[in-house]
Design an enzyme around this catalytic site. Sequence first.
Site, PDB file in Angstrom:
ATOM      1  N   LYS A 187       0.854  -1.210   0.000  1.00  0.00           N
ATOM      2  CA  LYS A 187       0.000   0.000   0.000  1.00  0.00           C
ATOM      3  C   LYS A 187       0.876   1.241   0.000  1.00  0.00           C
ATOM      4  O   LYS A 187       2.041   1.196   0.412  1.00  0.00           O
ATOM      5  CB  LYS A 187      -0.917   0.035   1.228  1.00  0.00           C
ATOM      6  CG  LYS A 187      -0.229   0.071   2.611  1.00  0.00           C
ATOM      7  CD  LYS A 187       0.192   1.439   3.150  1.00  0.00           C
ATOM      8  CE  LYS A 187       0.949   1.364   4.454  1.00  0.00           C
ATOM      9  NZ  LYS A 187       1.752   2.464   4.868  1.00  0.00           N
ATOM     10  N   ASP A 244      -2.366  -1.691  10.221  1.00  0.00           N
ATOM     11  CA  ASP A 244      -2.528  -1.670   8.761  1.00  0.00           C
ATOM     12  C   ASP A 244      -3.193  -2.937   8.212  1.00  0.00           C
ATOM     13  O   ASP A 244      -3.516  -2.984   7.027  1.00  0.00           O
ATOM     14  CB  ASP A 244      -1.152  -1.532   8.081  1.00  0.00           C
ATOM     15  CG  ASP A 244      -0.674  -0.080   7.983  1.00  0.00           C
ATOM     16  OD1 ASP A 244      -1.500   0.833   8.154  1.00  0.00           O
ATOM     17  OD2 ASP A 244       0.524   0.115   7.726  1.00  0.00           O
TER      18      ASP A 244
HETATM   19  C1  LIG Z   1       2.532   4.251   9.433  1.00  0.00           C
HETATM   20  C2  LIG Z   1       1.424   3.341   8.956  1.00  0.00           C
HETATM   21  O1  LIG Z   1       1.975   2.232   8.253  1.00  0.00           O
HETATM   22  C3  LIG Z   1       0.577   4.113   7.964  1.00  0.00           C
HETATM   23  O2  LIG Z   1      -0.277   3.290   7.191  1.00  0.00           O
HETATM   24  C4  LIG Z   1       0.563   2.833  10.105  1.00  0.00           C
HETATM   25  O3  LIG Z   1      -0.001   3.904  10.837  1.00  0.00           O
HETATM   26  C5  LIG Z   1       1.316   1.890  11.028  1.00  0.00           C
HETATM   27  O4  LIG Z   1       0.739   0.647  10.926  1.00  0.00           O
HETATM   28  P1  LIG Z   1       1.406  -0.679  11.534  1.00  0.00           P
HETATM   29  O5  LIG Z   1       2.827  -0.774  11.118  1.00  0.00           O
HETATM   30  O6  LIG Z   1       0.470  -1.791  11.187  1.00  0.00           O
HETATM   31  O7  LIG Z   1       1.351  -0.330  13.071  1.00  0.00           O
HETATM   32  P2  LIG Z   1       1.254  -1.289  14.360  1.00  0.00           P
HETATM   33  O8  LIG Z   1       2.042  -2.536  14.092  1.00  0.00           O
HETATM   34  O9  LIG Z   1      -0.146  -1.395  14.787  1.00  0.00           O
HETATM   35  O10 LIG Z   1       2.017  -0.390  15.404  1.00  0.00           O
HETATM   36  C6  LIG Z   1       3.422  -0.184  15.417  1.00  0.00           C
HETATM   37  C7  LIG Z   1       3.688   0.968  16.354  1.00  0.00           C
HETATM   38  O11 LIG Z   1       3.372   2.210  15.716  1.00  0.00           O
HETATM   39  C8  LIG Z   1       2.711   3.089  16.610  1.00  0.00           C
HETATM   40  N1  LIG Z   1       1.394   3.457  16.081  1.00  0.00           N
HETATM   41  C9  LIG Z   1       0.819   2.744  15.088  1.00  0.00           C
HETATM   42  C10 LIG Z   1      -0.412   3.098  14.580  1.00  0.00           C
HETATM   43  C11 LIG Z   1      -1.060   4.217  15.131  1.00  0.00           C
HETATM   44  N2  LIG Z   1      -2.250   4.618  14.683  1.00  0.00           N
HETATM   45  N3  LIG Z   1      -0.478   4.907  16.149  1.00  0.00           N
HETATM   46  C12 LIG Z   1       0.739   4.549  16.624  1.00  0.00           C
HETATM   47  O12 LIG Z   1       1.254   5.191  17.532  1.00  0.00           O
HETATM   48  C13 LIG Z   1       2.640   2.385  17.948  1.00  0.00           C
HETATM   49  O13 LIG Z   1       3.728   2.823  18.707  1.00  0.00           O
HETATM   50  C14 LIG Z   1       2.842   0.931  17.617  1.00  0.00           C
HETATM   51  O14 LIG Z   1       3.501   0.255  18.635  1.00  0.00           O
HETATM   52  N1  LIG Z   2       5.909 -11.176   6.531  1.00  0.00           N
HETATM   53  C1  LIG Z   2       6.803 -10.217   6.846  1.00  0.00           C
HETATM   54  N2  LIG Z   2       7.433  -9.530   5.881  1.00  0.00           N
HETATM   55  C2  LIG Z   2       8.316  -8.567   6.211  1.00  0.00           C
HETATM   56  N3  LIG Z   2       8.668  -8.234   7.471  1.00  0.00           N
HETATM   57  C3  LIG Z   2       8.073  -8.863   8.462  1.00  0.00           C
HETATM   58  C4  LIG Z   2       7.111  -9.884   8.195  1.00  0.00           C
HETATM   59  N4  LIG Z   2       6.663 -10.325   9.368  1.00  0.00           N
HETATM   60  C5  LIG Z   2       7.304  -9.630  10.344  1.00  0.00           C
HETATM   61  N5  LIG Z   2       8.161  -8.756   9.809  1.00  0.00           N
HETATM   62  C6  LIG Z   2       9.005  -7.818  10.597  1.00  0.00           C
HETATM   63  O1  LIG Z   2       8.344  -6.552  10.567  1.00  0.00           O
HETATM   64  C7  LIG Z   2       9.280  -5.495  10.373  1.00  0.00           C
HETATM   65  C8  LIG Z   2       8.591  -4.403   9.536  1.00  0.00           C
HETATM   66  O2  LIG Z   2       8.436  -4.907   8.249  1.00  0.00           O
HETATM   67  P1  LIG Z   2       7.335  -4.390   7.190  1.00  0.00           P
HETATM   68  O3  LIG Z   2       7.918  -4.666   5.841  1.00  0.00           O
HETATM   69  O4  LIG Z   2       6.021  -4.965   7.482  1.00  0.00           O
HETATM   70  O5  LIG Z   2       7.354  -2.827   7.518  1.00  0.00           O
HETATM   71  P2  LIG Z   2       6.552  -1.622   6.921  1.00  0.00           P
HETATM   72  O6  LIG Z   2       6.315  -1.819   5.465  1.00  0.00           O
HETATM   73  O7  LIG Z   2       7.268  -0.383   7.286  1.00  0.00           O
HETATM   74  O8  LIG Z   2       5.176  -1.701   7.690  1.00  0.00           O
HETATM   75  P3  LIG Z   2       4.055  -0.542   7.834  1.00  0.00           P
HETATM   76  O9  LIG Z   2       4.026   0.222   6.540  1.00  0.00           O
HETATM   77  O10 LIG Z   2       2.786  -1.361   8.065  1.00  0.00           O
HETATM   78  O11 LIG Z   2       4.448   0.265   9.021  1.00  0.00           O
HETATM   79  C9  LIG Z   2      10.491  -6.134   9.708  1.00  0.00           C
HETATM   80  O12 LIG Z   2      11.651  -5.548  10.168  1.00  0.00           O
HETATM   81  C10 LIG Z   2      10.395  -7.609  10.035  1.00  0.00           C
HETATM   82  O13 LIG Z   2      11.305  -7.972  11.046  1.00  0.00           O
END
Ligand SMILES: C[C@](O)(CO)[C@H](O)COP(=O)(O)OP(=O)(O)OC[C@H]1O[C@@H](n2ccc(N)nc2=O)[C@H](O)[C@@H]1O
Ligand SMILES: Nc1ncnc2c1ncn2[C@@H]1O[C@H](COP(=O)(O)OP(=O)(O)OP(=O)(O)O)[C@@H](O)[C@H]1O
Length: 290
Positions: free
Chosen positions: A10, A136
């Site tokens: 996304k 997400d």
């Molecule tokens: C940055 C985005 O990827 C934008 O789409 C999302 O807001 C984050 O989504 P995500 O990675 O699925 O987040 P989560 O795994 O639920 O949370 C990771 C960490 O991000 C922070 N977090 C996340 C979502 C939110 N609305 N508020 C937060 O403060 C929290 O500290 C949490 O511990």
């Molecule tokens: N299936 C997976 N694919 C990739 N990373 C994973 C997975 N499961 C757990 N992880 C862990 O999650 C961390 C974040 O990876 P991810 O690629 O999901 O981040 P992101 O794209 O920044 O996520 P978001 O945009 O939702 O915040 C990685 O450092 C990895 O250790």
Amino acid sequence: MKLLIKAPAKINLSLDVLHKRPDGYHEVEMVMTTIDLADRIEMSLLDKDTIKINSQNRFVPDDQRNLAYQAARLLKERFNVKKGVSITIEKTIPVAAGLAGGSSDAAATLRGLNKLWQLGLSIDELATLGSEIGSDVSFCVYGGTALATGRGEVIQQLPAPPTCWVVLAKPFIGVSTAEIYRRLQIDGIHHPNTKEMVRAIEEKDFKRVCNHVGNVLEEVTLDLHPEVAQIKDQMKRFGADAVLMSGSGPTVFSLVEHDSRMHRIYNGLRGFCDQVFAVRMLGERHTIEG
Ligand SMILES: C[C@](O)(CO)[C@H](O)COP(=O)(O)OP(=O)(O)OC[C@H]1O[C@@H](n2ccc(N)nc2=O)[C@H](O)[C@@H]1O
Ligand SMILES: Nc1ncnc2c1ncn2[C@@H]1O[C@H](COP(=O)(O)OP(=O)(O)OP(=O)(O)O)[C@@H](O)[C@H]1O
């Protein structure tokens, strides 16, 4: 029995933070859309009552830290499933990049296991379960284009945005989402106009979409990693119609209407960045299965 399912990345066309909540999360308002950049998840039934994760990518954990593992475990526990599954993740989405790669793998696992284990859950039920794994994940269960509120798990579907290219560039760094939210100073945020973005999408007005992209997390990540700003500048110089960081970064994307400019940006960024992609948006929800 075997199942192959796509897990698309996304981008956030806009991302606003309203306030910090008592539970530590942030109340957000985001316009999100899935793009044609996807991991491939293969699931096969196991006789043994276990969850096995396989991935060639060294950044992807193969144990309970994997969000796909967590999705399978959640379904097993909640619905008392006694069957096992082997999940192979062929990674294309850059890891820790702001593109929801792990979340999308988890969502695809929920959708796939619903079929493989014949649970008969609705898409809404899967999305609600997904929110227990990460903010997400609910959006990723539906895919398409949506307005996401709450901590990101309250989803309102939107029509497909106007057609354009999305050129993505990820620098050689990974970013922790938790750290970026932690560093965000709520006072003094310059809020994007989410309503205008939604209207621009509804009216399929490309220029207006470009005028209303905005992400309040961008400044925080830019402060920590100046290379993200350099990529933004380069994309603008090469003629992008709009440039924005996705999620908590560090991936930057540009929206581009014309093929020639898409090629210019894509070729200009290759060599300078870790990974560069030129893709289309997937548009509406029904297009993501398969
Ligand atoms: C940055 C985005 O990827 C934008 O789409 C999302 O807001 C984050 O989504 P995500 O990675 O699925 O987040 P989560 O795994 O639920 O949370 C990771 C960490 O991000 C922070 N977090 C996340 C979502 C939110 N609305 N508020 C937060 O403060 C929290 O500290 C949490 O511990
Ligand atoms: N299936 C997976 N694919 C990739 N990373 C994973 C997975 N499961 C757990 N992880 C862990 O999650 C961390 C974040 O990876 P991810 O690629 O999901 O981040 P992101 O794209 O920044 O996520 P978001 O945009 O939702 O915040 C990685 O450092 C990895 O250790």
